[in-house]
Write a protein that holds these residues in place. Structure first.
Motif, PDB file in Angstrom:
ATOM      1  N   UNK A   1       0.837  -1.110  -0.002  1.00  0.00           N
ATOM      2  CA  UNK A   1      -0.014   0.084  -0.002  1.00  0.00           C
ATOM      3  C   UNK A   1       0.710   1.174   0.008  1.00  0.00           C
ATOM      4  N   UNK A   2       0.622   1.969  -0.977  1.00  0.00           N
ATOM      5  CA  UNK A   2       1.546   3.436  -1.044  1.00  0.00           C
ATOM      6  C   UNK A   2       0.322   4.654  -0.574  1.00  0.00           C
ATOM      7  N   UNK A   3       0.537   5.119   0.675  1.00  0.00           N
ATOM      8  CA  UNK A   3      -0.457   6.003   1.174  1.00  0.00           C
ATOM      9  C   UNK A   3      -0.509   7.141   0.240  1.00  0.00           C
ATOM     10  N   UNK A   4       0.891   7.931  -0.265  1.00  0.00           N
ATOM     11  CA  UNK A   4       0.749   9.127  -1.082  1.00  0.00           C
ATOM     12  C   UNK A   4       0.045   9.129  -2.201  1.00  0.00           C
ATOM     13  N   UNK A   5       0.092   7.907  -2.930  1.00  0.00           N
ATOM     14  CA  UNK A   5      -0.598   7.688  -4.205  1.00  0.00           C
ATOM     15  C   UNK A   5      -1.962   6.912  -4.029  1.00  0.00           C
ATOM     16  N   UNK A   6      -2.268   6.371  -3.000  1.00  0.00           N
ATOM     17  CA  UNK A   6      -3.193   5.551  -2.751  1.00  0.00           C
ATOM     18  C   UNK A   6      -3.527   4.234  -3.629  1.00  0.00           C
ATOM     19  N   UNK A   7      -2.402   3.882  -4.113  1.00  0.00           N
ATOM     20  CA  UNK A   7      -2.105   2.627  -4.840  1.00  0.00           C
ATOM     21  C   UNK A   7      -2.014   1.410  -3.812  1.00  0.00           C
ATOM     22  N   UNK A   8      -2.975   0.429  -4.126  1.00  0.00           N
ATOM     23  CA  UNK A   8      -2.834  -0.699  -3.608  1.00  0.00           C
ATOM     24  C   UNK A   8      -2.357  -2.066  -4.767  1.00  0.00           C
ATOM     25  N   UNK A   9      -1.277  -2.577  -4.451  1.00  0.00           N
ATOM     26  CA  UNK A   9      -0.770  -3.706  -5.353  1.00  0.00           C
ATOM     27  C   UNK A   9      -1.274  -4.964  -4.700  1.00  0.00           C
ATOM     28  N   UNK A  10      -1.854  -5.810  -5.192  1.00  0.00           N
ATOM     29  CA  UNK A  10      -2.088  -7.171  -4.554  1.00  0.00           C
ATOM     30  C   UNK A  10      -1.507  -8.304  -5.568  1.00  0.00           C
ATOM     31  N   UNK A  11      -0.986  -9.014  -4.839  1.00  0.00           N
ATOM     32  CA  UNK A  11      -0.133 -10.323  -5.579  1.00  0.00           C
ATOM     33  C   UNK A  11      -0.876 -11.554  -4.924  1.00  0.00           C
ATOM     34  N   UNK A  12      -1.470 -12.482  -5.921  1.00  0.00           N
ATOM     35  CA  UNK A  12      -2.173 -13.510  -5.528  1.00  0.00           C
ATOM     36  C   UNK A  12      -1.726 -14.770  -6.275  1.00  0.00           C
ATOM     37  N   UNK A  13      -2.103 -15.888  -5.868  1.00  0.00           N
ATOM     38  CA  UNK A  13      -1.853 -17.226  -6.730  1.00  0.00           C
ATOM     39  C   UNK A  13      -2.494 -17.264  -7.699  1.00  0.00           C
ATOM     40  N   UNK A  14      -3.837 -16.642  -7.914  1.00  0.00           N
ATOM     41  CA  UNK A  14      -4.726 -16.587  -9.182  1.00  0.00           C
ATOM     42  C   UNK A  14      -5.439 -15.340  -9.216  1.00  0.00           C
ATOM     43  N   UNK A  15      -5.859 -15.022 -10.426  1.00  0.00           N
ATOM     44  CA  UNK A  15      -6.659 -13.704 -10.528  1.00  0.00           C
ATOM     45  C   UNK A  15      -7.722 -13.630  -9.291  1.00  0.00           C
ATOM     46  N   UNK A  16      -7.995 -12.467  -8.740  1.00  0.00           N
ATOM     47  CA  UNK A  16      -9.103 -12.258  -7.916  1.00  0.00           C
ATOM     48  C   UNK A  16      -9.836 -11.129  -8.475  1.00  0.00           C
ATOM     49  N   UNK A  17     -11.273 -11.662  -8.385  1.00  0.00           N
ATOM     50  CA  UNK A  17     -12.185 -10.737  -8.670  1.00  0.00           C
ATOM     51  C   UNK A  17     -12.216  -9.110  -8.248  1.00  0.00           C
ATOM     52  N   UNK A  18     -12.224  -8.239  -8.906  1.00  0.00           N
ATOM     53  CA  UNK A  18     -12.405  -6.990  -8.300  1.00  0.00           C
ATOM     54  C   UNK A  18     -13.384  -6.821  -7.281  1.00  0.00           C
ATOM     55  N   UNK A  19     -14.438  -7.290  -7.434  1.00  0.00           N
ATOM     56  CA  UNK A  19     -15.488  -7.208  -6.202  1.00  0.00           C
ATOM     57  C   UNK A  19     -15.130  -7.572  -5.091  1.00  0.00           C
ATOM     58  N   UNK A  20     -14.261  -8.700  -5.121  1.00  0.00           N
ATOM     59  CA  UNK A  20     -13.636  -9.277  -3.787  1.00  0.00           C
ATOM     60  C   UNK A  20     -12.710  -8.496  -3.088  1.00  0.00           C
ATOM     61  N   UNK A  21     -12.039  -7.527  -4.095  1.00  0.00           N
ATOM     62  CA  UNK A  21     -11.161  -6.512  -3.524  1.00  0.00           C
ATOM     63  C   UNK A  21     -11.867  -5.432  -3.101  1.00  0.00           C
ATOM     64  N   UNK A  22     -12.728  -4.981  -3.898  1.00  0.00           N
ATOM     65  CA  UNK A  22     -13.834  -3.905  -3.505  1.00  0.00           C
ATOM     66  C   UNK A  22     -14.359  -3.977  -1.956  1.00  0.00           C
ATOM     67  N   UNK A  23     -15.028  -5.392  -1.870  1.00  0.00           N
ATOM     68  CA  UNK A  23     -15.750  -5.801  -0.587  1.00  0.00           C
ATOM     69  C   UNK A  23     -14.590  -5.489   0.471  1.00  0.00           C
ATOM     70  N   UNK A  24     -13.258  -5.892   0.402  1.00  0.00           N
ATOM     71  CA  UNK A  24     -12.501  -6.048   1.411  1.00  0.00           C
ATOM     72  C   UNK A  24     -12.033  -4.662   1.975  1.00  0.00           C
ATOM     73  N   UNK A  25     -11.819  -3.649   0.830  1.00  0.00           N
ATOM     74  CA  UNK A  25     -11.436  -2.216   1.025  1.00  0.00           C
ATOM     75  C   UNK A  25     -12.642  -1.620   1.773  1.00  0.00           C
ATOM     76  N   UNK A  26     -13.870  -1.942   1.367  1.00  0.00           N
ATOM     77  CA  UNK A  26     -14.976  -1.283   2.117  1.00  0.00           C
ATOM     78  C   UNK A  26     -15.264  -1.788   3.554  1.00  0.00           C
ATOM     79  N   UNK A  27     -14.705  -2.904   3.769  1.00  0.00           N
ATOM     80  CA  UNK A  27     -14.950  -3.537   5.152  1.00  0.00           C
ATOM     81  C   UNK A  27     -13.899  -2.902   5.819  1.00  0.00           C
TER      82      UNK A  27
END
Length: 68
Positions: A35-61
């Motif tokens: 997570x880069x606070x200054x840019x707001x960029x979050x880079x996620x590395x995973x074993x397989x592609x993750x649906x953007x809605x799953x990422x969105x739900x976690x960020x919302x949480x």
């Protein structure tokens, strides 16, 4: 292995960074979250592609919003 970068809005401090990192890290298959606070960029590395809605739900949480 898949790596994707997202923009998260609303983060203002290190606590915010930790909250987002903590929630996104709990998604099954995620191996790294940077997570880069200054840019707001979050880079996620995973074993397989993750649906953007799953990422969105976690960020919302964490209390923040994934920019569209």
């Amino acid at each position: 292995m898949a790596t994707n970068t997202y923009t998260v809005t609303g983060m203002t401090c290190d606590h915010c960074v930790g909250a987002v990192r903590g929630e996104v890290s709990q998604i099954p298959g995620v191996t790294d979250v940077q997570v880069d606070l200054s840019s707001g960029q979050v880079t996620v590395t995973s074993d397989a592609p993750i649906d953007v809605e799953t990422i969105r739900a976690s960020v919302d949480e964490a209390g923040y919003e994934l920019a569209s």
